[in-house]
Design an enzyme around this catalytic site. Structure first.
Site, PDB file in Angstrom:
ATOM      1  N   HIS A   1       0.846  -1.442   0.124  1.00 40.75           N
ATOM      2  CA  HIS A   1       0.029   0.036  -0.206  1.00 40.75           C
ATOM      3  C   HIS A   1       0.859   1.055   0.057  1.00 40.75           C
ATOM      4  O   HIS A   1       1.816   1.330   0.903  1.00 40.75           O
ATOM      5  CB  HIS A   1      -0.799   0.158   1.179  1.00 40.75           C
ATOM      6  CG  HIS A   1      -1.745   1.357   1.310  1.00 40.75           C
ATOM      7  ND1 HIS A   1      -3.018   1.247   0.518  1.00 40.75           N
ATOM      8  CD2 HIS A   1      -1.664   2.369   1.919  1.00 40.75           C
ATOM      9  CE1 HIS A   1      -3.485   2.411   0.818  1.00 40.75           C
ATOM     10  NE2 HIS A   1      -2.693   3.232   1.419  1.00 40.75           N
TER      11      HIS A   1
ATOM     12  N   ASP B   1     -14.829   3.569   7.606  1.00 39.07           N
ATOM     13  CA  ASP B   1     -13.909   4.483   7.006  1.00 39.07           C
ATOM     14  C   ASP B   1     -14.390   5.228   6.017  1.00 39.07           C
ATOM     15  O   ASP B   1     -13.963   6.356   5.921  1.00 39.07           O
ATOM     16  CB  ASP B   1     -12.986   3.556   6.433  1.00 39.07           C
ATOM     17  CG  ASP B   1     -11.791   4.461   5.848  1.00 39.07           C
ATOM     18  OD1 ASP B   1     -11.124   5.162   6.553  1.00 39.07           O
ATOM     19  OD2 ASP B   1     -11.448   4.202   4.637  1.00 39.07           O
TER      20      ASP B   1
ATOM     21  N   ARG C   1     -13.808  13.511   7.128  1.00 41.40           N
ATOM     22  CA  ARG C   1     -12.721  14.117   7.294  1.00 41.40           C
ATOM     23  C   ARG C   1     -12.285  15.201   6.193  1.00 41.40           C
ATOM     24  O   ARG C   1     -11.636  16.435   6.472  1.00 41.40           O
ATOM     25  CB  ARG C   1     -11.588  12.973   7.400  1.00 41.40           C
ATOM     26  CG  ARG C   1     -11.731  12.260   8.747  1.00 41.40           C
ATOM     27  CD  ARG C   1     -10.583  10.790   8.825  1.00 41.40           C
ATOM     28  NE  ARG C   1      -9.393  11.131   8.483  1.00 41.40           N
ATOM     29  CZ  ARG C   1      -8.364  10.299   7.652  1.00 41.40           C
ATOM     30  NH1 ARG C   1      -9.078   9.394   7.348  1.00 41.40           N
ATOM     31  NH2 ARG C   1      -7.269  10.716   7.625  1.00 41.40           N
TER      32      ARG C   1
ATOM     33  N   SER D   1      -7.240   4.434   9.384  1.00 45.81           N
ATOM     34  CA  SER D   1      -8.089   4.156   8.000  1.00 45.81           C
ATOM     35  C   SER D   1      -7.317   3.243   6.993  1.00 45.81           C
ATOM     36  O   SER D   1      -8.101   2.436   6.641  1.00 45.81           O
ATOM     37  CB  SER D   1      -8.109   5.657   7.282  1.00 45.81           C
ATOM     38  OG  SER D   1      -8.401   5.704   5.893  1.00 45.81           O
TER      39      SER D   1
ATOM     40  N   LYS E   1      -8.333  -1.220   6.548  1.00 45.67           N
ATOM     41  CA  LYS E   1      -8.757  -1.837   5.118  1.00 45.67           C
ATOM     42  C   LYS E   1      -8.034  -2.925   4.742  1.00 45.67           C
ATOM     43  O   LYS E   1      -8.302  -3.888   4.357  1.00 45.67           O
ATOM     44  CB  LYS E   1      -8.869  -0.699   4.053  1.00 45.67           C
ATOM     45  CG  LYS E   1     -10.006   0.291   4.187  1.00 45.67           C
ATOM     46  CD  LYS E   1     -10.009   1.341   3.209  1.00 45.67           C
ATOM     47  CE  LYS E   1      -8.968   2.503   3.769  1.00 45.67           C
ATOM     48  NZ  LYS E   1      -8.984   3.820   2.981  1.00 45.67           N
TER      49      LYS E   1
END
Ligand code: URA
Length: 457
Positions: free
Chosen positions: A103, A182, A189, A204, A208
């Site tokens: 990621h 999220d 946010r 967050s 995931k």
């Protein structure tokens, strides 16, 4: 307005098991006073908000308190767990091998997934990855994949697993019910100035990754003008927080902190980044090229996290063999075919960037390329149609820009610093102005900055 109350379920058997009712305002004040919330209070906030029982204004106030005052390590882990459990948890146990995910915290010209994942698969890894779309100046892997006509990123879980079993990799969109908390929190946010804030970013991202079934996780935490974290120190704090959460949850987690003071690759745009990734996998880029080098370092960590290599040197050697044999490129093409991509484009990727016209952009002065604002370069590409200003905007996959310079290069007024790929002229002037303002031309050669600041294991 009286605000919400939340039912706090007391789950610890050593204390009074049962349910107590608390006012959300008291939990906001606790966080604002830097008093740690209990695990049960954190779960009550997340589940109360996801069910619609806590109004946006109170959740915003709480998240602002988190941004300003922070959270303890335990609180961040518990927030991640509560978010992860707000929806579906994907099970990948029926796939062989260690399921490894990668990621990036979001960058410009960052097609590392498209290079690292096929190389890892070629080395025997199992890359089952759920990805997101781009927003604002940052690109998203799903949009890049969809720039290949025919490719669908919305797959059934069965099809996703079949592709991973056959090829060793697949990248698809997140399932609809993955971490609904999220989705709701991020939307809030985005409009309340609470996107930044390490506990919120870390929970967050990690909720995931954990919910999508990854057993090993490699994080690319960006630092610089094009990233959430503007300096390497903040990026390291974010990386350390995420690595700790992952390891605490029993998933082998590692991170690299990489530079985002200039686009990582030269291409910024969806089809253009597929072309650049394919060039990298064809061995056309120098091993020291920023994009290829960072991709190889991430891929090496993925092999180590999967248990397929012991050291970075061993992993690099395995990856270089697959790069040289063309097996990495082969895996990427196989994945694109399996996801519905049309042969005409997969075999002739230049067609992915077929636009009405190309516009070269020249600097106003001669000199050295100094500081670049990667974020503004991403916005320039977005203005040409390559990105979304807001969720739901339509992308033109062939548009974007290709940089011709990197920090420290010498240019004259007659050397283009970039070429823009244009279909619609309506924001072209703004895009050119944005790009020129993002690239400083200096009389002195600027100091070198590293591609990779640090490794966090
Ligand atoms: N990416 C995410 O998924 N969440 C964040 O909060 C920031 C980046």
């Amino acid at each position: 307005m009286i605000g919400a109350t939340v039912q706090v379920h007391l789950r610890n058997l050593d204390t009074n098991k049962g349910v107590i009712t608390m006012r959300m305002v008291d939990l906001i004040v606790k966080t604002r006073r830097k008093e740690a919330l209990s695990d049960d209070e954190i779960h009550a906030i997340v589940s109360g908000f996801t069910k619609g029982e806590i109004p946006d204004y109170q959740m915003s106030a709480w998240m602002m308190a988190v941004c300003l005052e922070g959270m303890t390590k335990r609180e961040i882990s518990e927030l991640t767990l509560a978010m992860m459990n707000s929806g579906e948890i994907v099970k990948l146990d029926d796939l062989a091998g260690v399921k490894v995910d990668k990621h990036s915290t979001g960058g410009v010209g960052d097609s590392t997934t498209l290079i690292a994942a096929p190389l890892v698969a070629a080395c025997g890894g199992t890359v089952a990855k759920m990805s997101g779309r781009g927003l604002g100046h940052t690109g998203g892997t799903l949009d890049k994949l969809e720039s290949v006509p025919g490719v669908s990123v919305e797959l059934t879980m069965e099809r996703f697993k079949q592709i991973v079993a056959d090829i060793g990799l697949c990248v698809m969109g997140q399932t609809k019910n993955l971490v609904p908390a999220d989705k709701l929190m991020y939307a809030l946010r985005d409009v309340t100035g609470t996107v930044e804030g390490i506990p919120l970013i870390a929970s967050s991202i990690m909720s995931k990754k954990l919910a999508s079934g990854a057993e090993a996780i490699v994080l690319d935490v960006k630092a610089g003008s094009g990233a959430f974290m503007h300096n390497a120190e903040d990026a390291e704090r974010l990386a350390r927080t995420m690595v700790d959460i992952g390891n605490h949850m029993g998933r082998r987690t590692m991170a690299l902190i990489t530079d985002m003071n200039q686009p990582l690759g030269l291409a910024v745009g969806n089809g253009l980044e597929i072309i650049e990734a394919m060039e990298a996998l064809s061995g056309k880029l120098d091993e020291n090229d920023h994009l290829l080098n960072v991709s190889l370092m991430l891929a090496a960590k993925m092999l180590i996290a999967s248990g397929l290599a012991k050291t970075a040197e061993e992993a690099r050697k395995m990856l270089m063999e697959k790069l040289a044999s063309g097996e990495g490129l082969n895996r990427l093409k196989k994945m694109l075919y399996a996801m519905g991509g049309k042969e005409e484009y997969i075999e002739n990727p230049d067609k992915l960037a077929a636009v009405k016209r190309l516009v070269d952009v020249y600097p106003d002065d001669s000199g050295y390329i100094g500081d670049m604002r990667a974020e503004s370069i991403g916005v320039a590409a977005q203005l040409l149609g390559a990105g979304r200003a807001k969720k739901g905007d339509i992308i033109d996959p062939a548009t974007g820009l290709v940089m011709h310079v990197r920090r420290g290069d010498r240019v004259t007024k007659h050397d283009p610093i970039a070429t823009m790929y244009v279909n619609d002229d309506s924001h072209l002037e703004d895009a050119v102005a944005m790009l020129k303002s993002a690239v400083a031309i200096t009389a002195q050669k600027p100091n070198d900055i590293p591609m990779v600041y640090k490794e966090v294991d």
